[in-house]
Scaffold this motif. Structure first.
Motif, PDB file in Angstrom:
ATOM      1  N   ASP A 114       0.819  -1.217   0.000  1.00 22.29           N
ATOM      2  CA  ASP A 114       0.000   0.000   0.000  1.00 22.29           C
ATOM      3  C   ASP A 114       0.853   1.266   0.000  1.00 22.29           C
ATOM      4  O   ASP A 114       0.364   2.343   0.270  1.00 22.29           O
ATOM      5  CB  ASP A 114      -0.943  -0.015   1.197  1.00 22.29           C
ATOM      6  CG  ASP A 114      -0.194  -0.035   2.527  1.00 22.29           C
ATOM      7  OD1 ASP A 114       0.988  -0.394   2.533  1.00 22.29           O
ATOM      8  OD2 ASP A 114      -0.804   0.306   3.554  1.00 22.29           O
ATOM      9  N   LYS A 115       2.152   1.142  -0.324  1.00 22.01           N
ATOM     10  CA  LYS A 115       3.049   2.297  -0.301  1.00 22.01           C
ATOM     11  C   LYS A 115       3.611   2.569  -1.687  1.00 22.01           C
ATOM     12  O   LYS A 115       3.742   1.676  -2.504  1.00 22.01           O
ATOM     13  CB  LYS A 115       4.187   2.059   0.674  1.00 22.01           C
ATOM     14  CG  LYS A 115       3.706   1.910   2.101  1.00 22.01           C
ATOM     15  CD  LYS A 115       4.849   1.901   3.059  1.00 22.01           C
ATOM     16  CE  LYS A 115       4.277   1.712   4.458  1.00 22.01           C
ATOM     17  NZ  LYS A 115       4.996   2.388   5.449  1.00 22.01           N
ATOM     18  N   THR A 116       3.952   3.825  -1.923  1.00 27.36           N
ATOM     19  CA  THR A 116       4.587   4.220  -3.167  1.00 27.36           C
ATOM     20  C   THR A 116       6.085   4.318  -2.921  1.00 27.36           C
ATOM     21  O   THR A 116       6.524   4.969  -1.978  1.00 27.36           O
ATOM     22  CB  THR A 116       4.048   5.583  -3.634  1.00 27.36           C
ATOM     23  OG1 THR A 116       2.631   5.481  -3.778  1.00 27.36           O
ATOM     24  CG2 THR A 116       4.649   5.990  -4.946  1.00 27.36           C
ATOM     25  N   LYS A 117       6.873   3.663  -3.766  1.00 24.90           N
ATOM     26  CA  LYS A 117       8.334   3.642  -3.638  1.00 24.90           C
ATOM     27  C   LYS A 117       8.954   4.057  -4.965  1.00 24.90           C
ATOM     28  O   LYS A 117       8.362   3.899  -6.014  1.00 24.90           O
ATOM     29  CB  LYS A 117       8.837   2.229  -3.288  1.00 24.90           C
ATOM     30  CG  LYS A 117       8.207   1.617  -2.062  1.00 24.90           C
ATOM     31  CD  LYS A 117       8.879   2.112  -0.844  1.00 24.90           C
ATOM     32  CE  LYS A 117       8.338   1.395   0.389  1.00 24.90           C
ATOM     33  NZ  LYS A 117       8.986   1.782   1.588  1.00 24.90           N
ATOM     34  N   TYR A 118      10.193   4.549  -4.902  1.00 21.25           N
ATOM     35  CA  TYR A 118      10.924   4.825  -6.131  1.00 21.25           C
ATOM     36  C   TYR A 118      11.231   3.509  -6.833  1.00 21.25           C
ATOM     37  O   TYR A 118      11.578   2.521  -6.197  1.00 21.25           O
ATOM     38  CB  TYR A 118      12.253   5.537  -5.847  1.00 21.25           C
ATOM     39  CG  TYR A 118      12.083   6.950  -5.348  1.00 21.25           C
ATOM     40  CD1 TYR A 118      11.521   7.925  -6.156  1.00 21.25           C
ATOM     41  CD2 TYR A 118      12.508   7.305  -4.085  1.00 21.25           C
ATOM     42  CE1 TYR A 118      11.376   9.230  -5.699  1.00 21.25           C
ATOM     43  CE2 TYR A 118      12.371   8.603  -3.618  1.00 21.25           C
ATOM     44  CZ  TYR A 118      11.805   9.550  -4.434  1.00 21.25           C
ATOM     45  OH  TYR A 118      11.660  10.839  -3.984  1.00 21.25           O
TER      46      TYR A 118
END
Length: 77
Positions: free
Chosen positions: A34-38
């Motif tokens: 549920d997270k946005t990462k590079y």
């Protein structure tokens, strides 16, 4: 001469000036659970061709703004 400008935000981007050529990329990100990462592999793919050209590089100086929530501030940094 190669100049690389980077806006590190999730909706940021990368601009590469290579002589007369201008190349613009959206900041490569991916969802992990549920997270946005590079997307680091995509970042390497974008920047690696310029490693031997000693590019001038500028990265936005991210800082908090008055009234901005702690969660929002942390996400930027």
């Amino acid at each position: 001469m190669v100049i690389i400008a980077i806006d590190p935000g999730n909706s940021g981007g990368i601009c590469i000036l290579n002589g007369d050529q201008v190349i613009v990329y959206a900041m490569p990100i991916k969802k992990v659970k549920d997270k946005t990462k590079y997307d680091v592999l995509k970042l390497v793919e974008i920047l690696e061709p310029y490693i031997n050209s000693s590019p001038i590089t500028a990265i936005e100086n991210v800082h908090t703004l008055s009234g901005q929530g702690l969660s929002s501030s942390g996400a930027l940094m």
